[in-house]
Design an enzyme around this catalytic site. Structure first.
Site, mmCIF file in Angstrom:
data_model
loop_
_atom_site.group_PDB
_atom_site.id
_atom_site.type_symbol
_atom_site.label_atom_id
_atom_site.label_comp_id
_atom_site.label_asym_id
_atom_site.label_seq_id
_atom_site.Cartn_x
_atom_site.Cartn_y
_atom_site.Cartn_z
ATOM 1 N N SER A 121 -14.401 3.051 -23.017
ATOM 2 C CA SER A 121 -13.048 2.735 -22.542
ATOM 3 C C SER A 121 -12.288 1.851 -23.525
ATOM 4 C CB SER A 121 -13.127 2.029 -21.186
ATOM 5 O OG SER A 121 -14.049 2.686 -20.347
HETATM 6 N N1 SAH Z 1 -19.070 1.507 -19.870
HETATM 7 C C1 SAH Z 1 -19.224 2.598 -20.775
HETATM 8 C C2 SAH Z 1 -18.203 3.683 -20.518
HETATM 9 C C3 SAH Z 1 -18.821 5.030 -20.467
HETATM 10 S S1 SAH Z 1 -17.795 6.291 -19.828
HETATM 11 C C4 SAH Z 1 -19.230 2.124 -22.223
HETATM 12 O O1 SAH Z 1 -18.949 0.952 -22.478
HETATM 13 O O2 SAH Z 1 -19.548 2.925 -23.090
HETATM 14 C C5 SAH Z 1 -18.386 6.414 -18.175
HETATM 15 C C6 SAH Z 1 -19.810 6.819 -17.997
HETATM 16 O O3 SAH Z 1 -20.027 7.025 -16.596
HETATM 17 C C7 SAH Z 1 -20.230 8.108 -18.673
HETATM 18 O O4 SAH Z 1 -21.254 7.826 -19.573
HETATM 19 C C8 SAH Z 1 -20.706 8.995 -17.522
HETATM 20 O O5 SAH Z 1 -21.840 9.790 -17.860
HETATM 21 C C9 SAH Z 1 -21.063 7.961 -16.463
HETATM 22 N N2 SAH Z 1 -21.120 8.435 -15.101
HETATM 23 C C10 SAH Z 1 -20.301 9.299 -14.429
HETATM 24 N N3 SAH Z 1 -20.736 9.471 -13.158
HETATM 25 C C11 SAH Z 1 -21.854 8.699 -13.018
HETATM 26 C C12 SAH Z 1 -22.776 8.464 -11.954
HETATM 27 N N4 SAH Z 1 -22.659 9.044 -10.761
HETATM 28 N N5 SAH Z 1 -23.799 7.612 -12.173
HETATM 29 C C13 SAH Z 1 -23.971 6.999 -13.368
HETATM 30 N N6 SAH Z 1 -23.146 7.197 -14.418
HETATM 31 C C14 SAH Z 1 -22.096 8.040 -14.246
#
Ligand code: SAH
Length: 281
Positions: A121
């Site tokens: 993000s």
């Molecule tokens: N906080 C992260 C942002 C990653 S984007 C960073 O700093 O890199 C959001 C993430 O949420 C993705 O990797 C996606 O695979 C995950 N995601 C989506 N649905 C999810 C779920 N039900 N449980 C766990 N992770 C999930």
């Protein structure tokens, strides 16, 4: 009879025609490396140097605190005022969490791909969410975020920031290769527990949580998150807007007072996060 002038000789170019490599440019680095005599023990040193180059491109200055400070100053000018959040953003090396080809963009206020269709993000949005969490009555009293549950570990960048603001972080990811990537990125950080699983179910073994933050947005807030939010705790997550178009940031406080226990929900600005999906990959 006219004679043609001699054609200029193009190849090989004499050495003085070649532009000198400027210090700090890849060609200068390559030239310096080419002059370096190979030593028998060189293998390990070279492997270490290559590894270091993969995570920290040489000559880009990304390891200097100045480049992060400039990002922080920009975010402060744009309205992010919580000094603890700004300090965390100044501390964590965002470029170390993304692919080396994207490292030069790591300190711009932009989301970046991390593979598997997911993105890290924007720093301003991550900062805003953490500032909202620190502003919860419980966090204000405590001075930190307490025990945190993060849904969507991704590459682990936000988990590293959360660690700066709390005592314990549990972060859950549904995509196995991303979970593994975050594990490699966060090696040595012991306050964070990385879980591979479906974050829509929360993580009951470590519940309740003082702070819950989601990096992925669904149509509504899963009941499991509310069940695992401690009294006095706050949850921040993206969610489909009431209009059904786009997402907004949702804030939910678990209030417990003389009148009993309830959840107080408020909607905030429009955001753009990857979808919250059930199950694991
Ligand atoms: N906080 C992260 C942002 C990653 S984007 C960073 O700093 O890199 C959001 C993430 O949420 C993705 O990797 C996606 O695979 C995950 N995601 C989506 N649905 C999810 C779920 N039900 N449980 C766990 N992770 C999930």
């Amino acid at each position: 009879m006219t004679s043609l002038p001699p054609r200029p000789k193009r190849f090989p170019l004499s050495l003085d025609k070649l532009a000198p490599a400027r210090p700090g440019t890849p060609s200068a680095a390559a030239a310096a490396e080419a002059r370096e005599p190979l030593k028998p023990q060189g293998h390990w040193q070279q492997a270490a140097a290559i590894k270091a180059r993969q995570t920290t491109p040489i000559g880009l200055g990304l390891d200097s605190a100045g480049v992060r400070q400039r990002m922080v100053d920009r975010l402060r000018r744009e309205g992010l005022v919580d000094e603890r959040v700004l300090q965390a953003l100044a501390t964590v090396h965002r470029h170390a969490f993304v692919d080396s080809a994207l490292a030069t963009q790591a300190y711009e206020d932009t989301s970046l791909p991390i593979g598997h269709g997911q993105t890290i993000s924007k720093p301003s949005v991550v900062g805003r969410m953490m500032a909202l969490m620190l502003d919860a009555p419980g966090a204000r009293q405590r001075g930190h975020l307490g025990k945190v549950l993060e849904i969507g570990t991704g590459c682990g960048y936000q988990a590293a920031l959360l660690m700066q603001l709390s005592k314990q972080v549990v972060s859950i990811e549904r995509v196995r290769p991303l979970h593994d990537k975050a594990r490699a990125n966060l090696v040595g950080h012991h306050q964070v527990r990385l879980v591979y699983g479906d974050g829509m179910l929360g993580h009951p073994p470590s519940a309740p949580y003082d702070s819950i933050i989601s990096a992925a947005g669904g149509d509504d807030i899963p009941q499991a998150w509310l069940d695992q939010l401690a009294p006095g705790g706050r949850l921040v997550a993206p969610m489909t807007a009431p209009s059904g178009r786009g997402q907004v940031l949702v804030l939910i406080d678990h209030v417990r007072d003389a009148a009993g226990s309830r959840f107080v929900r408020s909607l905030h600005e429009a955001v753009l996060f990857v979808p919250l999906k059930s199950g694991v990959l």
